[in-house]
Design a protein around this motif. Structure first.
Motif, short mmCIF file in Angstrom:
data_model
loop_
_atom_site.label_atom_id
_atom_site.label_comp_id
_atom_site.label_asym_id
_atom_site.label_seq_id
_atom_site.Cartn_x
_atom_site.Cartn_y
_atom_site.Cartn_z
N MET A 1 27.07 51.99 5.45
CA MET A 1 27.57 52.98 4.53
C MET A 1 27.47 54.37 5.15
O MET A 1 26.42 54.74 5.63
N LYS A 2 28.54 55.11 5.08
CA LYS A 2 28.52 56.48 5.58
C LYS A 2 27.89 57.38 4.53
O LYS A 2 28.14 57.23 3.34
N SER A 3 27.08 58.33 5.02
CA SER A 3 26.45 59.26 4.08
C SER A 3 26.33 60.64 4.72
O SER A 3 26.40 60.78 5.94
N LYS A 4 26.15 61.63 3.85
CA LYS A 4 25.93 63.01 4.30
C LYS A 4 25.07 63.70 3.25
O LYS A 4 25.04 63.29 2.08
N ILE A 5 24.36 64.74 3.66
CA ILE A 5 23.56 65.55 2.74
C ILE A 5 24.48 66.66 2.22
O ILE A 5 25.22 67.28 2.99
N GLU A 6 24.42 66.88 0.92
CA GLU A 6 25.26 67.91 0.31
C GLU A 6 24.43 68.62 -0.77
O GLU A 6 23.66 67.97 -1.48
N THR A 7 24.59 69.92 -0.87
CA THR A 7 23.96 70.68 -1.95
C THR A 7 25.01 70.89 -3.03
O THR A 7 26.02 71.56 -2.79
N LEU A 8 24.78 70.27 -4.17
CA LEU A 8 25.73 70.39 -5.28
C LEU A 8 25.33 71.54 -6.19
O LEU A 8 24.14 71.76 -6.42
N PRO A 9 26.32 72.26 -6.72
CA PRO A 9 26.00 73.31 -7.69
C PRO A 9 25.67 72.67 -9.04
O PRO A 9 25.87 71.47 -9.24
N THR A 10 25.18 73.47 -9.95
CA THR A 10 25.03 73.02 -11.33
C THR A 10 26.44 73.05 -11.93
O THR A 10 27.17 74.03 -11.77
N TYR A 11 26.83 71.96 -12.58
CA TYR A 11 28.17 71.86 -13.16
C TYR A 11 28.10 71.88 -14.68
O TYR A 11 27.23 71.24 -15.28
N TYR A 95 27.06 59.09 -0.51
CA TYR A 95 27.62 57.91 0.16
C TYR A 95 29.08 57.76 -0.21
O TYR A 95 29.42 57.81 -1.40
N LYS A 96 29.93 57.57 0.79
CA LYS A 96 31.35 57.30 0.54
C LYS A 96 31.52 55.79 0.45
O LYS A 96 31.14 55.06 1.37
N VAL A 97 32.07 55.32 -0.69
CA VAL A 97 32.13 53.89 -0.98
C VAL A 97 33.54 53.53 -1.46
O VAL A 97 34.14 54.28 -2.22
N GLU A 98 34.00 52.39 -1.01
CA GLU A 98 35.28 51.89 -1.51
C GLU A 98 35.16 51.70 -3.02
O GLU A 98 34.17 51.16 -3.52
N HIS A 99 36.18 52.15 -3.75
CA HIS A 99 36.12 52.12 -5.21
C HIS A 99 36.54 50.75 -5.76
O HIS A 99 37.60 50.57 -6.34
N THR A 100 35.64 49.79 -5.56
CA THR A 100 35.79 48.47 -6.18
C THR A 100 34.44 48.13 -6.79
O THR A 100 33.40 48.62 -6.32
N ALA A 101 34.45 47.33 -7.83
CA ALA A 101 33.19 46.96 -8.49
C ALA A 101 32.23 46.32 -7.49
O ALA A 101 31.02 46.62 -7.50
N GLU A 102 32.74 45.47 -6.60
CA GLU A 102 31.89 44.77 -5.64
C GLU A 102 31.23 45.74 -4.67
O GLU A 102 30.03 45.65 -4.41
N SER A 113 16.77 51.27 -0.08
CA SER A 113 16.25 50.94 1.25
C SER A 113 16.77 51.93 2.28
O SER A 113 16.06 52.30 3.22
N SER A 114 17.98 52.41 2.10
CA SER A 114 18.55 53.42 3.00
C SER A 114 17.78 54.73 2.89
O SER A 114 17.50 55.38 3.89
N LEU A 115 17.42 55.11 1.66
CA LEU A 115 16.63 56.33 1.46
C LEU A 115 15.31 56.24 2.22
O LEU A 115 14.94 57.15 2.96
N GLN A 116 14.60 55.13 2.03
CA GLN A 116 13.29 54.95 2.67
C GLN A 116 13.40 54.92 4.19
O GLN A 116 12.61 55.55 4.88
N SER A 117 14.39 54.20 4.71
CA SER A 117 14.50 54.08 6.16
C SER A 117 14.90 55.40 6.81
O SER A 117 14.65 55.61 7.99
N ASN A 118 15.51 56.31 6.03
CA ASN A 118 15.89 57.62 6.57
C ASN A 118 14.88 58.72 6.21
O ASN A 118 15.10 59.89 6.51
#
Length: 149
Positions: A1-11, A95-102, A113-118
């Motif tokens: 899974m591709k991921s990046k850190i992003e700072t989101l504003p309050t929406y 995380y950028k994810v294909e938009h399917t339920a699966e 597990s990705s959070l912990q390993s990183n």
């Protein structure tokens, strides 16, 4: 899974909530939100969030809350058919994810597990699925996981 850190504003968001087991009924809530947004001419350049508010492993299914949200400007006047909330800003692992339920279910299983390993620590805010722009032609969504500062 591709991921990046992003700072989101309050929406500031307009939202609809459903309480009950997660599943296909969440789709119906999202469609109702999109119909409302289309009527208000908000859908063309929309940022939409799907937010499962509860962990179904620790909350009984009939009490699980699901929010379908659309970002609105501070000036936008809401009517009494929709609720208003503020989504907390901060650091998120996106995380950028294909938009399917699966693929979305698979991503949720891999996130912790990705959070912990990183070496990241989960912040106690809701995980959000973000949809930006034309959702009919974009086959991806982003899962935004809150991180401790």
């Amino acid at each position: 899974m591709k991921s990046k850190i992003e700072t989101l504003p309050t929406y500031r968001v307009a939202y609809l909530r459903r309480v009950g087991p997660y599943g296909s009924a969440n789709y119906e809530v999202m469609e109702k939100l999109k119909a409302w947004a289309k009527e208000k001419k908000l859908l063309d350049s929309a940022t939409i969030f799907a937010i499962p508010q509860d962990n179904p492993e620790t909350t009984v299914p009939e009490n699980c809350r699901f929010d379908a949200c659309i970002v609105v400007s501070e000036e936008f006047q809401l009517d009494d058919t929709i609720m208003e909330n503020e989504l907390p800003g901060g650091r998120y692992l996106v995380y950028k994810v294909e938009h399917t339920a699966e693929e979305i279910q698979k991503a949720y299983k891999e996130i912790f597990s990705s959070l912990q390993s990183n070496g990241y620590q989960f912040d106690n805010k809701p995980i959000m699925e973000r949809y930006v722009g034309d959702m009919t032609s974009n086959p991806y969504c982003e899962i935004c996981v809150p991180l401790k500062q």
